[in-house]
Design a protein around this motif. Structure first.
Motif, PDB file in Angstrom:
ATOM      1  N   TYR A   1      45.943  46.680  50.878  1.00  0.00           N
ATOM      2  CA  TYR A   1      46.572  46.463  49.573  1.00  0.00           C
ATOM      3  C   TYR A   1      45.560  46.684  48.448  1.00  0.00           C
ATOM      4  O   TYR A   1      45.881  47.262  47.412  1.00  0.00           O
ATOM      5  N   PHE A   2      44.354  46.213  48.674  1.00  0.00           N
ATOM      6  CA  PHE A   2      43.273  46.390  47.694  1.00  0.00           C
ATOM      7  C   PHE A   2      43.034  47.880  47.468  1.00  0.00           C
ATOM      8  O   PHE A   2      42.918  48.348  46.325  1.00  0.00           O
ATOM      9  N   GLN A   3      42.950  48.625  48.554  1.00  0.00           N
ATOM     10  CA  GLN A   3      42.709  50.068  48.464  1.00  0.00           C
ATOM     11  C   GLN A   3      43.827  50.786  47.702  1.00  0.00           C
ATOM     12  O   GLN A   3      43.564  51.641  46.850  1.00  0.00           O
ATOM     13  N   ASN A   4      45.064  50.437  48.009  1.00  0.00           N
ATOM     14  CA  ASN A   4      46.201  51.120  47.411  1.00  0.00           C
ATOM     15  C   ASN A   4      46.435  50.753  45.954  1.00  0.00           C
ATOM     16  O   ASN A   4      47.168  51.446  45.247  1.00  0.00           O
ATOM     17  N   TYR A   5      45.822  49.676  45.496  1.00  0.00           N
ATOM     18  CA  TYR A   5      45.947  49.265  44.100  1.00  0.00           C
ATOM     19  C   TYR A   5      45.437  50.362  43.174  1.00  0.00           C
ATOM     20  O   TYR A   5      46.000  50.623  42.124  1.00  0.00           O
ATOM     21  N   PHE A   6      44.356  51.064  43.559  1.00  0.00           N
ATOM     22  CA  PHE A   6      43.753  52.052  42.655  1.00  0.00           C
ATOM     23  C   PHE A   6      44.453  53.411  42.687  1.00  0.00           C
ATOM     24  O   PHE A   6      44.808  53.882  41.592  1.00  0.00           O
ATOM     25  N   PRO A   7      44.500  54.180  43.784  1.00  0.00           N
ATOM     26  CA  PRO A   7      43.997  53.945  45.142  1.00  0.00           C
ATOM     27  C   PRO A   7      42.540  54.420  45.304  1.00  0.00           C
ATOM     28  O   PRO A   7      42.029  55.159  44.468  1.00  0.00           O
ATOM     29  N   ILE A   8      41.927  53.998  46.417  1.00  0.00           N
ATOM     30  CA  ILE A   8      40.555  54.380  46.762  1.00  0.00           C
ATOM     31  C   ILE A   8      40.582  55.302  47.970  1.00  0.00           C
ATOM     32  O   ILE A   8      41.349  55.078  48.906  1.00  0.00           O
ATOM     33  N   LYS A   9      39.759  56.324  47.942  1.00  0.00           N
ATOM     34  CA  LYS A   9      39.743  57.321  49.023  1.00  0.00           C
ATOM     35  C   LYS A   9      38.305  57.629  49.430  1.00  0.00           C
ATOM     36  O   LYS A   9      37.390  57.588  48.599  1.00  0.00           O
ATOM     37  N   LEU A  10      38.101  57.924  50.716  1.00  0.00           N
ATOM     38  CA  LEU A  10      36.803  58.318  51.252  1.00  0.00           C
ATOM     39  C   LEU A  10      36.886  59.756  51.735  1.00  0.00           C
ATOM     40  O   LEU A  10      37.765  60.094  52.532  1.00  0.00           O
ATOM     41  N   VAL A  11      35.988  60.610  51.247  1.00  0.00           N
ATOM     42  CA  VAL A  11      36.022  62.038  51.583  1.00  0.00           C
ATOM     43  C   VAL A  11      34.731  62.433  52.292  1.00  0.00           C
ATOM     44  O   VAL A  11      33.629  62.190  51.790  1.00  0.00           O
ATOM     45  N   LYS A  12      34.876  63.050  53.442  1.00  0.00           N
ATOM     46  CA  LYS A  12      33.735  63.563  54.201  1.00  0.00           C
ATOM     47  C   LYS A  12      33.582  65.054  53.948  1.00  0.00           C
ATOM     48  O   LYS A  12      34.541  65.812  54.062  1.00  0.00           O
ATOM     49  N   THR A  13      32.361  65.469  53.622  1.00  0.00           N
ATOM     50  CA  THR A  13      32.113  66.897  53.435  1.00  0.00           C
ATOM     51  C   THR A  13      31.365  67.502  54.623  1.00  0.00           C
ATOM     52  O   THR A  13      31.433  68.714  54.842  1.00  0.00           O
ATOM     53  N   HIS A  14      30.638  66.663  55.371  1.00  0.00           N
ATOM     54  CA  HIS A  14      29.881  67.127  56.538  1.00  0.00           C
ATOM     55  C   HIS A  14      29.912  66.046  57.619  1.00  0.00           C
ATOM     56  O   HIS A  14      30.026  64.851  57.319  1.00  0.00           O
ATOM     57  N   ASP A  15      29.802  66.471  58.852  1.00  0.00           N
ATOM     58  CA  ASP A  15      29.707  65.510  59.956  1.00  0.00           C
ATOM     59  C   ASP A  15      28.386  64.756  59.879  1.00  0.00           C
ATOM     60  O   ASP A  15      27.367  65.291  59.418  1.00  0.00           O
ATOM     61  N   ILE A  16      28.406  63.525  60.341  1.00  0.00           N
ATOM     62  CA  ILE A  16      27.201  62.709  60.436  1.00  0.00           C
ATOM     63  C   ILE A  16      27.014  62.326  61.894  1.00  0.00           C
ATOM     64  O   ILE A  16      27.842  61.619  62.475  1.00  0.00           O
ATOM     65  N   SER A  17      25.956  62.810  62.493  1.00  0.00           N
ATOM     66  CA  SER A  17      25.722  62.602  63.921  1.00  0.00           C
ATOM     67  C   SER A  17      25.299  61.163  64.217  1.00  0.00           C
ATOM     68  O   SER A  17      24.406  60.622  63.549  1.00  0.00           O
ATOM     69  N   PRO A  18      25.890  60.545  65.232  1.00  0.00           N
ATOM     70  CA  PRO A  18      25.472  59.192  65.630  1.00  0.00           C
ATOM     71  C   PRO A  18      24.109  59.159  66.316  1.00  0.00           C
ATOM     72  O   PRO A  18      23.638  58.094  66.694  1.00  0.00           O
TER      73      PRO A  18
END
Length: 337
Positions: free
Chosen positions: A81-98
């Motif tokens: 609900y907190f996220q959708n209030y704005f909404p907030i988004k996370l965007v990946k441009t490159h893979d991050i290796s574990p």
């Protein structure tokens, strides 16, 4: 409650999810701060205070040694609900290796850093799905971990002190696949926050680069587009009595608590009203390409400056590639001071 007639249930829940944030911290912090001394000195329940203080002493180093995260807390429906209030988004441009560890440096701080909180301290935007095998830890002021109950709450979300001791432990003692998230500009950068601004503190902020070199952690630039848009900040004209009062209060607040007090406002309980809730405007955190960093036990100034310059170049590239898509004009530049 007349305002409910102008809100549907979904929007009401989104508003309440944001509204609860500060009161919950204040309430959770006030309980131990007030009740522990009160029980200890004025009631027959003093043993409860002794037990709480004993546990705090016994558990004192936990927040600097990886903490106690909880997948259950990070996945609360409340955060969606907190996220959708704005909404907030996370965007990946490159893979991050574990196979590596990372320092994800974020800009700008904004008033509250909503984007960092939701994207990295919760699973509302699906961090573990977007970056599989990576465990994020968000750095914040260490003083929060001195307060019983509050420390348990923030540790459960994977929040840690933004101290060299705590960050170095995560990057060297917990295997690979760890990412510490640092808002490099810190609370001081909040004073630069205003709609349309893209000014950040970075020119002299080199501690995170030095830490990356000492640990061999890759540096990852990230920028939260829209973070500066969700509140309006007032800076009164120089030479006026109200500016004198504002600056005196800010300097005192900074000296005592290490925080920068911002004179800001946003919307109220309804979208058309005035208040202190953030505006319903999108925040998009774009995570860039990892910058490989060699591990050097004692990096000298020349080496630190070299990788600091490379980081700035990578951040500018990230900003320029995405600024138009997320609301800035083509001519907008990232201003680094």
């Amino acid at each position: 409650m007349a305002f409910l007639s102008r809100l549907d249930l979904h929007e009401c829940l989104q508003t309440l999810s944001v509204l609860q944030w500060l009161p919950v911290y204040v309430f959770l912090g006030a309980i131990p701060i007030i009740l522990i001394p009160y029980f200890l000195m004025f009631t027959k329940f003093w043993i409860l205070s002794v037990l709480a203080l004993t546990w705090l002493a016994y558990d004192w180093n936990t927040h600097s040694q990886g903490g106690r995260r909880s997948a259950w807390v990070r996945n609360w429906t409340l955060w969606k609900y907190f996220q959708n209030y704005f909404p907030i988004k996370l965007v990946k441009t490159h893979d991050i290796s574990p196979e590596q560890n990372y320092i994800i440096a974020n800009h700008p701080h904004g008033i509250v850093s909503y984007g960092v909180f939701i994207n990295f301290a919760t699973e509302a935007t699906g961090f573990s799905r977007i970056f599989p095998g990576i465990t994020p830890s968000v750095g914040t002021l260490e003083g929060i971990f001195w307060i019983p109950i509050v420390r348990e709450y923030v540790m459960s979300m994977g929040v840690c002190p933004v101290s060299e001791l705590a960050l170095k432990y995560l990057l060297t003692q917990k295997g690979s696949g760890n990412a510490v998230v640092i808002v490099v500009g810190g609370a001081a950068e909040a004073l630069l926050c205003r709609p349309g601004a893209s000014t950040i503190y970075l020119k002299e902020r080199k501690g995170f680069v030095k830490l990356a070199l000492k640990t061999g952690a890759y540096l990852v630039p990230s920028y939260s587009f829209g973070e500066n848009e969700v509140h309006n900040q007032e800076t009164f004209p120089e030479g006026t009595w109200i500016r004198f009062f504002q600056k005196t209060f800010q300097d005192t607040f900074k000296k005592i608590l290490g925080l920068n007090f911002c004179t800001f406002h946003g919307r109220g309980l309804t979208r058309e009203s005035w208040g202190f809730l953030p505006f319903n405007l999108p925040i998009t955190t774009v995570v860039g390409e990892p910058l490989p960093i060699p591990r050097i036990k004692k990096p000298n100034k020349k080496i630190v400056d070299k990788y600091h310059a490379l980081y700035i170049s990578a951040l500018r590239k990230l900003f320029d590639q995405h600024k138009v898509q997320y609301g800035f004009p083509e001519a907008q530049e990232l201003i680094i001071i």
